[in-house]
Design a protein around this motif. Structure first.
Motif, PDB file in Angstrom:
ATOM      1  N   LEU A 133      71.578  59.503   4.728  1.00  0.00           N
ATOM      2  CA  LEU A 133      72.568  60.581   4.664  1.00  0.00           C
ATOM      3  C   LEU A 133      71.887  61.924   4.887  1.00  0.00           C
ATOM      4  O   LEU A 133      70.696  62.090   4.612  1.00  0.00           O
ATOM      5  CB  LEU A 133      73.251  60.588   3.293  1.00  0.00           C
ATOM      6  N   MET A 156      73.026  43.543   4.687  1.00  0.00           N
ATOM      7  CA  MET A 156      72.568  44.522   3.687  1.00  0.00           C
ATOM      8  C   MET A 156      73.750  45.197   2.991  1.00  0.00           C
ATOM      9  O   MET A 156      73.783  45.339   1.764  1.00  0.00           O
ATOM     10  CB  MET A 156      71.677  45.580   4.345  1.00  0.00           C
ATOM     11  N   VAL A 157      74.720  45.614   3.804  1.00  0.00           N
ATOM     12  CA  VAL A 157      75.873  46.317   3.222  1.00  0.00           C
ATOM     13  C   VAL A 157      76.685  45.376   2.344  1.00  0.00           C
ATOM     14  O   VAL A 157      77.033  45.710   1.198  1.00  0.00           O
ATOM     15  CB  VAL A 157      76.763  46.913   4.328  1.00  0.00           C
ATOM     16  N   TYR A 196      81.960  50.576   2.691  1.00  0.00           N
ATOM     17  CA  TYR A 196      81.126  50.806   1.506  1.00  0.00           C
ATOM     18  C   TYR A 196      79.968  51.731   1.851  1.00  0.00           C
ATOM     19  O   TYR A 196      79.549  52.565   1.035  1.00  0.00           O
ATOM     20  CB  TYR A 196      80.605  49.469   0.968  1.00  0.00           C
ATOM     21  N   ALA A 197      79.468  51.576   3.083  1.00  0.00           N
ATOM     22  CA  ALA A 197      78.311  52.370   3.520  1.00  0.00           C
ATOM     23  C   ALA A 197      78.637  53.858   3.677  1.00  0.00           C
ATOM     24  O   ALA A 197      77.737  54.685   3.782  1.00  0.00           O
ATOM     25  CB  ALA A 197      77.773  51.805   4.837  1.00  0.00           C
ATOM     26  N   GLN A 198      79.898  54.208   3.719  1.00  0.00           N
ATOM     27  CA  GLN A 198      80.270  55.607   3.923  1.00  0.00           C
ATOM     28  C   GLN A 198      81.041  56.181   2.742  1.00  0.00           C
ATOM     29  O   GLN A 198      81.663  57.245   2.852  1.00  0.00           O
ATOM     30  CB  GLN A 198      81.094  55.748   5.213  1.00  0.00           C
ATOM     31  N   ARG A 199      80.955  55.523   1.599  1.00  0.00           N
ATOM     32  CA  ARG A 199      81.721  56.013   0.444  1.00  0.00           C
ATOM     33  C   ARG A 199      81.249  57.420   0.047  1.00  0.00           C
ATOM     34  O   ARG A 199      80.052  57.729   0.112  1.00  0.00           O
ATOM     35  CB  ARG A 199      81.576  55.041  -0.730  1.00  0.00           C
ATOM     36  N   GLY A 200      82.210  58.237  -0.340  1.00  0.00           N
ATOM     37  CA  GLY A 200      81.868  59.564  -0.851  1.00  0.00           C
ATOM     38  C   GLY A 200      81.328  60.546   0.166  1.00  0.00           C
ATOM     39  O   GLY A 200      80.676  61.515  -0.200  1.00  0.00           O
ATOM     40  N   ILE A 201      81.559  60.313   1.443  1.00  0.00           N
ATOM     41  CA  ILE A 201      81.193  61.334   2.443  1.00  0.00           C
ATOM     42  C   ILE A 201      82.369  61.556   3.414  1.00  0.00           C
ATOM     43  O   ILE A 201      83.242  60.705   3.542  1.00  0.00           O
ATOM     44  CB  ILE A 201      79.907  60.986   3.236  1.00  0.00           C
ATOM     45  N   GLN A 225      81.006  53.939  12.027  1.00  0.00           N
ATOM     46  CA  GLN A 225      80.388  53.090  11.000  1.00  0.00           C
ATOM     47  C   GLN A 225      80.694  51.617  11.264  1.00  0.00           C
ATOM     48  O   GLN A 225      79.809  50.767  11.191  1.00  0.00           O
ATOM     49  CB  GLN A 225      80.933  53.507   9.628  1.00  0.00           C
ATOM     50  N   ASP A 254      71.844  54.691   0.276  1.00  0.00           N
ATOM     51  CA  ASP A 254      71.486  53.278   0.424  1.00  0.00           C
ATOM     52  C   ASP A 254      70.386  53.167   1.477  1.00  0.00           C
ATOM     53  O   ASP A 254      70.347  53.945   2.428  1.00  0.00           O
ATOM     54  CB  ASP A 254      72.700  52.476   0.908  1.00  0.00           C
ATOM     55  N   THR A 300      75.132  44.368  -0.977  1.00  0.00           N
ATOM     56  CA  THR A 300      75.188  45.470  -1.940  1.00  0.00           C
ATOM     57  C   THR A 300      76.607  45.642  -2.482  1.00  0.00           C
ATOM     58  O   THR A 300      76.813  45.848  -3.680  1.00  0.00           O
ATOM     59  CB  THR A 300      74.710  46.779  -1.281  1.00  0.00           C
ATOM     60  N   PRO A 308      86.244  56.742  -3.733  1.00  0.00           N
ATOM     61  CA  PRO A 308      84.848  57.102  -3.992  1.00  0.00           C
ATOM     62  C   PRO A 308      83.943  55.967  -4.445  1.00  0.00           C
ATOM     63  O   PRO A 308      82.724  56.100  -4.390  1.00  0.00           O
ATOM     64  CB  PRO A 308      84.961  58.140  -5.105  1.00  0.00           C
ATOM     65  N   GLU A 349      77.609  65.564  -1.504  1.00  0.00           N
ATOM     66  CA  GLU A 349      79.025  65.203  -1.546  1.00  0.00           C
ATOM     67  C   GLU A 349      79.201  63.854  -2.261  1.00  0.00           C
ATOM     68  O   GLU A 349      80.073  63.708  -3.130  1.00  0.00           O
ATOM     69  CB  GLU A 349      79.582  65.138  -0.119  1.00  0.00           C
ATOM     70  N   ARG A 350      78.370  62.878  -1.919  1.00  0.00           N
ATOM     71  CA  ARG A 350      78.494  61.572  -2.574  1.00  0.00           C
ATOM     72  C   ARG A 350      78.240  61.684  -4.079  1.00  0.00           C
ATOM     73  O   ARG A 350      78.902  61.025  -4.877  1.00  0.00           O
ATOM     74  CB  ARG A 350      77.533  60.563  -1.948  1.00  0.00           C
ATOM     75  N   PHE A 351      77.286  62.528  -4.446  1.00  0.00           N
ATOM     76  CA  PHE A 351      77.039  62.745  -5.882  1.00  0.00           C
ATOM     77  C   PHE A 351      78.296  63.253  -6.577  1.00  0.00           C
ATOM     78  O   PHE A 351      78.689  62.763  -7.642  1.00  0.00           O
ATOM     79  CB  PHE A 351      75.887  63.725  -6.078  1.00  0.00           C
ATOM     80  N   GLU A 409      75.601  65.426   2.755  1.00  0.00           N
ATOM     81  CA  GLU A 409      76.322  64.192   2.436  1.00  0.00           C
ATOM     82  C   GLU A 409      75.869  63.619   1.091  1.00  0.00           C
ATOM     83  O   GLU A 409      76.674  63.107   0.314  1.00  0.00           O
ATOM     84  CB  GLU A 409      76.116  63.154   3.546  1.00  0.00           C
ATOM     85  N   PHE A 438      70.230  51.188   3.794  1.00  0.00           N
ATOM     86  CA  PHE A 438      70.784  50.874   5.114  1.00  0.00           C
ATOM     87  C   PHE A 438      71.524  52.026   5.755  1.00  0.00           C
ATOM     88  O   PHE A 438      72.008  51.917   6.869  1.00  0.00           O
ATOM     89  CB  PHE A 438      71.704  49.651   5.028  1.00  0.00           C
ATOM     90  N   SER A 439      71.623  53.148   5.060  1.00  0.00           N
ATOM     91  CA  SER A 439      72.488  54.195   5.589  1.00  0.00           C
ATOM     92  C   SER A 439      72.023  55.584   5.154  1.00  0.00           C
ATOM     93  O   SER A 439      72.451  56.104   4.139  1.00  0.00           O
ATOM     94  CB  SER A 439      73.918  53.929   5.096  1.00  0.00           C
ATOM     95  N   TYR A 468      81.404  62.997  -5.639  1.00  0.00           N
ATOM     96  CA  TYR A 468      82.529  62.051  -5.613  1.00  0.00           C
ATOM     97  C   TYR A 468      82.268  60.819  -6.473  1.00  0.00           C
ATOM     98  O   TYR A 468      83.163  60.346  -7.164  1.00  0.00           O
ATOM     99  CB  TYR A 468      82.868  61.640  -4.174  1.00  0.00           C
ATOM    100  N   GLY A 469      81.043  60.309  -6.414  1.00  0.00           N
ATOM    101  CA  GLY A 469      80.841  59.017  -7.076  1.00  0.00           C
ATOM    102  C   GLY A 469      79.563  58.891  -7.888  1.00  0.00           C
ATOM    103  O   GLY A 469      79.321  57.848  -8.486  1.00  0.00           O
TER     104      GLY A 469
END
Lengths: 420, 420
Positions: free
Chosen positions: A390, B106-107, B72-77, B94, A385, B110, B317, A397-399, A394, A387-388, A401-402
């Motif tokens: 990685l 922003m978060v 939400y900003a840290q999903r999947g990590i 976070q 994102d 989204t 995730p 990893e996000r790929f 990471e 705003f964040s 997982y989601g």
């Protein structure tokens, strides 16, 4: 000299528990193989065009060592069932349809496109007992240049009448398949006894002779459920463990030997797998779905058994091996919680290694992006994102997982751009 | 009279273990509510235009009763971690960022779009301790017309200094939130003590007074891990169980009472949940990921506790509740395998019911498509291969196991078409 240069964040797992990440790297590809990964380009290459993928990840394509091609048509249904009911109610009736080549073509064309879409370029694949349909799949995989083993399935007993061959026919069919598909191609034939309960001792011994004659490997299921293991023990009382059935028939000598699931191995099974350099295939979602079992992957890893990942379509929900990476980590935590003795948690890096380099080890130089490996690679984007930010690890990893196939923005096979 | 008619295969779960499916049905919607589902249209309606979705499914929108909006900003990590490390290394750092309203916007923008994309129109949502950011989310949800409960989080002890309030500030912040967000809107404020370890007894008792003054409900976590439950017991020695902490403070009287996870409840916890008509939220992926635990959902169901599903972003995730339907079935099989006593398998219909009608029960007439319910609905397509027709129930199952937002081809909220 034909060199191509791709720029991005190169990530791969060259060893078991470690990701290597190279942000802003140049990957040099010569005649389809990785030549080097360099931060800065040497002067003599400065004039060459660069395909710049910016902040995107460049990772090795995936290896899926357990797929039932015919079951693609039944993915994501009947998931309320457990193994034997699921086989009788969904899987066996589905498999009979592959006597019809035109049906098989539709399913297999869709499957092969789906494998490419999800970045699986290396696979070990069951078909059914039907020669023509299996031949079609073999040729389709070869035509697309995918790295694969596949073979007609053997079943000569304890199977529904509509899906059972005579021992003689099964061996004849198999030998024809081996003979007709010899040659130096990316796809190779492999012996595929379904699992011990549906194969007579005579059949397995016959397959052993074919293994020797054609110097080929074997794929099957091993100790996948308590009921299956107990049934096999009853059916093959003269063997010290399930793996011994295949070993004593001479099936594990020419490689690769690919055993799906391996959830309830005895110490003797493990010794045989180790001695014969067999690879075990962990299919986390699939075995959770229809067996309610989890491979002791960490424990087997400690015994230094190689372990690949598999989707096990159709017990698994889809062809995305990357999702099985996340599931392998998740289920290893549950396994360690419910059965703490000997079972630890898999690291993310380990699970990714299993899905790429370890699974790729039964093919020729695939599954990593180290120098010397084939440039079988995926470009992943859209994982971060605004705003964040990685780290590369990471994002990967996000790929797993989601993410989904929309994140795979380019696919290279032997250095050539391909599309589903 | 404003009637709209939609044609398709209507599927919903009006009761626990049963899907109702109506192929080729007409769903009549009057002023945003389902009036009827009819095979044939009566003559007086024959002239009205029909929006025909052909073979597509029309199902109720989903209910997600446990979301941490900030995560939400840290999903999947950070999915290699377990609860306390994950909180300290990822989650708490976070959450501090939400002191910055522009970051929060922003978060949250989204996230809200993502909820709509995945068909979640009913949700119970944690924010952080920050007033302005929480206020922004509340208004955003209301602006989009989603059905939600949300509230500022309370933490006054055992938290990192950078994310800890005084008891007085925490209560003042909360009362301001309740006061400012009164009114008949689709979004309602709810008390949100994070979990017992980060709340002093004084704080919880203060929240009890606010519950009474504003007649509002509560959401928190309950007995989510062995370590958390043990720590809570140490911190609150005077209570017979964890649920009693909230009950004795008067927090469970005005409803809804929403308890996430409930993995290790004592008999006394269960009695309190039952008596107070509290709803438990099963977040299968999330608790497998960071707790290595599985709610005894079947066992609690046998005790007649209502159970909803939750994604628990970011331990889960992504925002797809439908994927948690499949995961709830899968993990119930594993739970029954590893801990057979009292634990059975959830049916697919049960899990879907939890994700729609049961989770929707804390709102006003949402989560089903029975007459009288709001037409909060999704249209699902592209689930069937040409070569393999599926029943309506199988299409829905495949969607939950392997589908994604691309299969959601239309979304209706209170009878109006909406987009992410």
């Amino acid at each position: 000299m034909s060199i191509s240069i791709y720029r991005g964040t190169v990530v791969y797992a060259a060893e078991r528990d470690k990701l290597a990440a190279f942000p802003g790297a140049n990957i040099l590809v010569e005649d389809g193989f990785v030549k080097n990964v360099l931060k800065n380009l040497p002067e003599e290459l400065a004039e060459l065009p660069v395909q710049d993928y910016g902040n995107a990840l460049i990772i090795p394509a995936f290896s899926d060592l357990h797929i039932h091609a015919s079951q693609y048509a039944q993915r994501g249904i009947g998931m309320d069932k457990l193994l034997f009911d699921w086989l009788m109610d969904y899987t066996f009736p589905q498999e009979t349809k592959f006597a019809d080549l035109s049906y098989a073509k539709m399913v297999y064309d869709t499957l092969v496109a789906d494998l490419i879409r999800h970045g699986t370029f290396h696979a070990s694949i069951f078909t059914t007992i039907h020669y023509e349909a299996s031949d079609y799949l073999f040729e389709k995989l070869a035509e697309r240049g995918l790295y694969a083993y596949t073979g007609v399935v053997n079943m000569d007993c304890n199977s529904p009448e509509y899906l059972c061959e005579t021992t003689e026919n099964s061996l004849r069919n198999t030998e024809r398949f081996l003979r007709e598909h010899q040659g130096a191609r990316t796809v190779q034939p492999i012996l595929t006894p379904r699992f011990a309960p549906t194969c007579s001792e005579t059949l397995i011994q016959g397959l052993g002779k074919l293994a020797k004659k054609y110097a080929c490997g074997v794929q099957t299921h091993l100790v996948e459920s308590i009921a299956e293991a107990a049934w096999t023990k009853d059916l093959f009382p003269g063997y010290r463990c399930e793996a011994a059935i295949y070993e004593q028939a001479g099936l594990l000598e020419y490689g690769p030997s690919v055993f799906a699931h391996v959830i309830f191995p005895t110490g003797e099974d493990i010794e045989i797998l180790k001695k014969t350099k067999s690879i075990s295939v962990h299919c986390p979602d699939a075995t959770a779905n229809i067996i309610a079992g989890i491979m002791p992957a960490d424990a087997l890893g400690k015994r230094e058994l190689p372990i690949a990942l598999g989707t096990d379509i159709g017990a698994g929900p889809g062809t995305a091996v990357y999702r099985q990476v996340s599931r392998a980590v998740q289920l290893s935590k549950l396994k360690a919680f419910f059965q703490p003795e000997g079972n630890g948690q898999l690291s993310f890096a380990r699970a990714f290694y299993m899905a790429t380099k370890e699974g790729g080890s039964i093919f020729d130089r695939v599954g990593s992006l180290e120098p010397g490996y084939r440039f079988n690679a995926l470009v992943l984007d859209g994982l971060e994102d605004d705003f964040s930010p990685l780290t590369p690890e990471e994002k990967l990893e996000r790929f797993c997982y989601g993410g989904d196939d929309r994140n795979i923005v380019a696919r290279y096979l032997d250095g050539k751009l391909i599309n589903p």
